[in-house]
Every structure is written in structure tokens, then in C-alpha cells.
Write a protein that holds these residues in place. Structure first.
Motif, mmCIF file in Angstrom:
data_model
loop_
_atom_site.group_PDB
_atom_site.id
_atom_site.type_symbol
_atom_site.label_atom_id
_atom_site.label_comp_id
_atom_site.label_asym_id
_atom_site.label_seq_id
_atom_site.Cartn_x
_atom_site.Cartn_y
_atom_site.Cartn_z
ATOM 1 N N ALA A 128 26.026 46.308 47.056
ATOM 2 C CA ALA A 128 27.271 46.737 46.425
ATOM 3 C C ALA A 128 27.766 45.702 45.421
ATOM 4 O O ALA A 128 28.276 46.045 44.355
ATOM 5 N N LEU A 129 27.567 44.423 45.749
ATOM 6 C CA LEU A 129 28.002 43.365 44.833
ATOM 7 C C LEU A 129 27.175 43.380 43.554
ATOM 8 O O LEU A 129 27.701 43.193 42.457
ATOM 9 N N TYR A 130 25.868 43.621 43.686
ATOM 10 C CA TYR A 130 25.030 43.756 42.495
ATOM 11 C C TYR A 130 25.474 44.936 41.640
ATOM 12 O O TYR A 130 25.484 44.861 40.405
ATOM 13 N N LEU A 131 25.845 46.026 42.294
ATOM 14 C CA LEU A 131 26.312 47.195 41.562
ATOM 15 C C LEU A 131 27.580 46.883 40.789
ATOM 16 O O LEU A 131 27.718 47.233 39.607
ATOM 17 N N VAL A 132 28.516 46.218 41.442
ATOM 18 C CA VAL A 132 29.775 45.847 40.788
ATOM 19 C C VAL A 132 29.512 44.920 39.612
ATOM 20 O O VAL A 132 30.055 45.105 38.510
ATOM 21 N N ALA A 133 28.658 43.910 39.818
ATOM 22 C CA ALA A 133 28.353 42.967 38.740
ATOM 23 C C ALA A 133 27.664 43.671 37.578
ATOM 24 O O ALA A 133 27.965 43.414 36.401
ATOM 25 N N GLY A 150 30.274 49.428 50.690
ATOM 26 C CA GLY A 150 30.667 48.040 50.874
ATOM 27 C C GLY A 150 31.579 47.827 52.060
ATOM 28 O O GLY A 150 31.973 48.761 52.772
ATOM 29 N N ASN A 151 31.949 46.579 52.246
ATOM 30 C CA ASN A 151 32.771 46.160 53.379
ATOM 31 C C ASN A 151 34.165 45.809 52.895
ATOM 32 O O ASN A 151 34.331 44.987 52.002
ATOM 33 N N VAL A 153 36.187 39.903 37.760
ATOM 34 C CA VAL A 153 37.340 39.669 38.635
ATOM 35 C C VAL A 153 38.270 40.878 38.630
ATOM 36 O O VAL A 153 38.763 41.309 39.680
ATOM 37 N N LEU A 154 38.509 41.454 37.449
ATOM 38 C CA LEU A 154 39.381 42.626 37.369
ATOM 39 C C LEU A 154 38.782 43.828 38.084
ATOM 40 O O LEU A 154 39.500 44.603 38.723
ATOM 41 N N LEU A 155 37.473 43.991 37.978
ATOM 42 C CA LEU A 155 36.828 45.093 38.678
ATOM 43 C C LEU A 155 36.986 44.923 40.190
ATOM 44 O O LEU A 155 37.316 45.888 40.900
ATOM 45 N N CYS A 156 36.764 43.724 40.684
ATOM 46 C CA CYS A 156 36.957 43.459 42.119
ATOM 47 C C CYS A 156 38.419 43.606 42.512
ATOM 48 O O CYS A 156 38.721 44.083 43.617
#
Length: 444
Positions: free
Chosen positions: A4-9, A47-48, A308-311
Motif C-alpha cells: 500500500a505504501l508503494y502504491l501511495v508513493a 492498508g493498516n 505527505v499531503l497524500l498521506c
């Protein structure tokens, strides 16, 4: 979670590359799209949720946002075309708007939020002061539409580039310095929480945290920038003259060196990085090497900030705003629409257009566009790691809401406001009897 983190990045990188040109003609900024995309992604069962909990992961948030702010500060230092030389009083006068925003508008904003939270909303004094200090810094990335775009080496010698954009220069230079100058007030909130209203810590805070660390940060940054510029441009060995090689990674080395050195000797690293960037910019001002260094830093800061804004958007739809109440909404609205415009307007009021002053329209726009962003997240994460504030979840909700409101309001109004200023400037410069810029195309 790693997937999920790779997807967000990946989405952040893609949007960072596509959005600037796509939204160029619209009153929509890339931060608005990233924040909205994050909110929508947060509604998906991927994701968590604990990963996006700022209370559980304040250390990670502090480290990531700190690096994002450092990149932004180095980029701002390299972007400013207007020099600031210690032995040139004229240079200091040409920064008049910046000093007013830093020495008057920022303390007034912090004090107003503190009083609103303490007397008006019943918050603990330390919590209210931390809220004011956290929301004090303006963001040098999210306000890109109203700030200096980058170093203009063609006009750097006669300073024409930023003389025509007093508003952009004021907002950019303010954002470059107030990230470091907010630190003393964060420390004051921590001291107030730990030691109470006792005056035992006030003297040390005034001498060391408010003044001493600022001076050290300034001196370390200026010296590091001067030394690195001398090495890059005028080293005896050709292999050390990085400017001739066009190696832009010197900007990242300068960032790390100035920040690390300032922190080691007790100064504010944020101020050191900004001053280092400015000192490097002051050397060989017409060199295209500055644009190359700025280009690398700008890409990294844009990517990291949008990530950062996406997260942040994902966290907002996964419980970050659960603690938000009417008090937090009131603080955010009051800061964006009342406190910052009034404090900025009061600080700039005597600044009439004489030499390097502003007219009424420019003062209005400068006072209004105090964009809040990544710096606020860093300071709150930093404070949460150094003191156990009871209302920390409410603080996170309030800061997140205020950033979201700032991204929306300022993002929508940035382009129309700058177009308004440019249209007025063109009309003022047009000879009598000429067509106004708005009427010229229709007459053809």
C-alpha cells in the motif's frame, strides 16, 4: 502495508509529474488534488489504519516532515534573487516587508491563537500556546502560485526579477525564515507544560532559545554557504569546482552540512539551511549553476510534500479528524480568514510604495496568503515527542483541519489574486489612451 505504501508513493510521483502542467490554467492547485485523492484513497479497505495514526507514529512524521521542510528551505534560499549582505543597509531596507511579517505578523498570530484557545475556548495555556506556535509557519511549497518560482540568473545582477514581484518575494522570504523562528515558541509551550507559569525558565528562554540559537543558526548557515560556494566556484583544483561540472547534488550536501553543523553547536538548523542557500546564491549570482541546484531540490521537495499531503488525506478519512469539534473548526477558520489577514495587514500598514514598498492591493494579498502546511505537522510531531500533552489528538485534528482549509482556500484564490495584481500593474504602466490589457484582445 508495504504494498500500500508503494502504491501511495507511486501515485504521488505520478501526480507530481502530471498536475503542474495539467492545472496550469485552472484555479486548482496540485496540493488540493493530492489532499482530495488521499481522502478518497483512505475510504478504500487497503492498508493498516494504525500506520496513519499520528499519535502512534509521531517519530516517523517528525523525520519525514523535517526533511521536507529542509528541502523547501534550501530551495527558497537558492531561489531568492534579492541579496542580503550584512554591511549593506540598503539590502536590509529592501527586505522591509519580510522583517515586518516575521517580527510583527508572526508573533501577533501566535498571540491571537493563544488567547483564543486559552481565554476563549478554555484550553490549557500550554496547549493553546503550542497550537499557536504550530500553526505559525507559512509553507514555502504549498504557496507556490504566489511565491518566487526560482533563481533568475539573467536578471540577478540588477535584481529586476523580484523587484517586479514584491508580493512573491515577501511571501517567499517569510516562509523561508519563519520555519526556524517558530521553534522558540514551540519550546516555550513545552516549558510551560513541564514547568508551569513559573518565571524560572523565562530568562533562559529569552536569551538562549529566542535569540542565541537564532544567531548561531544564522552564522553557521552563512559561513557554510560562503565556504561551499568558494569551493564550488573558485577552488584551485578543477576537480573541486563543482559549478564548472554542473553537479547539482552540492545543494543536498549543503543542506545536510549546514543543518548538522548548526544542530551540533546548539543553533536552529532550519535557519542555517535557509541562510546557507542564500549565501550560496549570493556567490556568482549570474551563474546558471544555481538554477541546476534549485531544480534538483525543487523536484525532491515537491515530491515529498505531495506524498505527505497524500498521506495526510488518507489519515483524515481514517480517523485523524475524529477528535475535531467546533473549537478546532473555529480556530482554523479564524486563523485563515481573520487572524492572519489582520496581523499581516497591521504589520504591513506603514509600508507604502516608496522604493521597495507595497500598494494597498499588494499589502492585501500578502497579508491574506499565509498558507499553512508541512511545517505545522513537523512542529506538532516534535512537541508530541518531547511532552505528553493531554489534548494531543485534538491538536492533530485541529492542525489537519486548518491545513486542509488553507490548501482549499488559498489554492482556489491564489491564481485569481495574482492575475488581479498583474492586471492592475499592466493598467498602471499603460500610457494614457492605450487599450487596457483586458480590452486589447477583443478590439482585434
Amino acid at each position: 502495508m508495504s504494498s500500500a505504501l508503494y502504491l501511495v508513493a507511486g501515485l504521488a510521483i505520478l501526480l507530481a509529474a502530471v498536475l503542474p502542467s495539467t492545472l496550469n490554467r485552472l484555479a486548482i492547485s496540485p496540493p488540493m488534488v493530492l489532499l482530495a485523492a488521499g481522502i478518497c484513497m483512505g475510504l478504500l479497505p487497503v492498508g493498516n489504519d494504525e500506520f496513519f495514526d499520528p499519535v502512534a507514529n509521531h517519530t516517523t512524521i517528525e523525520q519525514v516532515t523535517q526533511f521536507a521542510v529542509l528541502l523547501a528551505l534550501m530551495g527558497v534560499g537558492l531561489a531568492l534573487d534579492r541579496p542580503l549582505r550584512l554591511r549593506h543597509p540598503r539590502d536590509w531596507r529592501r527586505w522591509s516587508a519580510t522583517w515586518r511579517l516575521l517580527l510583527a505578523a508572526m508573533p501577533l498570530s501566535i498571540g491571537a491563537v493563544w488567547l483564543l484557545g486559552w481565554w476563549g475556548l478554555g484550553l490549557a495555556p500550554a496547549t493553546a500556546l503550542l497550537l499557536g506556535a504550530t500553526l505559525a509557519p507559512t509553507d514555502p511549497v504549498l504557496a507556490g502560485d504566489v511565491q518566487v518560482g526560482g533563481p533568475d540568473v539573467e536578471t540577478a545582477e540588477d535584481h529586476e526579477s523580484d523587484e517586479r514581484h514584491e508580493v512573491r518575494f515577501a511571501l517567499t522570504s517569510e516562509a523561508g525564515l519563519n520555519d526556524g523562528l517558530a521553534f522558540p515558541f514551540v519550546y516555550a509551550a513545552i516549558f510551560l507544560f513541564e514547568k508551569g507559569a513559573s518565571l524560572s525558565w523565562v530568562g533562559r528562554w529569552l536569551v538562549w532559545d529566542l535569540m542565541g540559537k537564532v544567531v548561531i543558526g544564522f552564522l553557521v548557515g552563512a559561513f557554510a554557504g560562503w565556504l561551499l560556494a568558494k569551493l564550488a566556484f573558485r577552488a584551485r583544483r578543477a576537480s573541486l569546482r563543482l559549478a564548472e561540472q554542473g553537479e547539482p547534488l552540492l545543494a543536498l550536501a549543503a543542506l545536510a552540512i549546514s543543518f548538522g553543523a548548526a544542530e551540533l553547536v546548539g543553533g536552529y538548523g532550519f535557519i542555517a539551511v535557509f541562510c546557507c542557500g542564500m549565501a550560496m546564491r549570493n556567490a556568482e549570482r549570474s551563474s546558471a549553476y544555481h538554477a541546476k541546484m534549485h531544480g534538483v531540490v525543487e523536484r525532491l521537495e515537491r515530491l515529498l510534500t505531495l506524498l505527505v499531503l497524500l498521506c495526510l488525506g488518507i489519515a483524515m478519512s481514517r480517523g485523524l479528524l475524529d477528535a475535531l469539534d467546533w473549537r478546532g473548526v473555529l480556530v482554523g477558520i479564524a486563523l485563515i480568514l481573520v487572524i492572519r489577514p489582520l496581523s499581516g495587514g497591521l504589520s504591513l500598514m506603514p509600508l507604502a510604495r516608496r522604493g521597495h514598498g507595497m500598494d494597498a492591493r499588494e499589502r492585501l494579498v500578502t497579508a491574506f496568503f499565509g498558507v499553512r502546511g508541512v511545517g505545522s505537522l513537523f512542529y506538532l510531531a516534535y512537541a508530541a515527542g518531547h511532552a505528553d500533552f493531554a489534548d494531543v489528538r485534538w491538536l492533530w485534528s485541529t492542525v489537519a483541519f486548518t491545513i486542509g482549509l488553507s490548501v482549499l482556500v488559498h489554492g482556489v484564490l491564489a491564481k485569481p489574486a495574482m492575475d488581479w495584481l498583474e492586471l492592475h500593474e499592466k493598467r498602471a504602466e499603460a500610457p494614457d489612451g492605450d487599450e487596457s490589457p483586458a480590452e486589447a484582445p477583443a478590439s482585434r
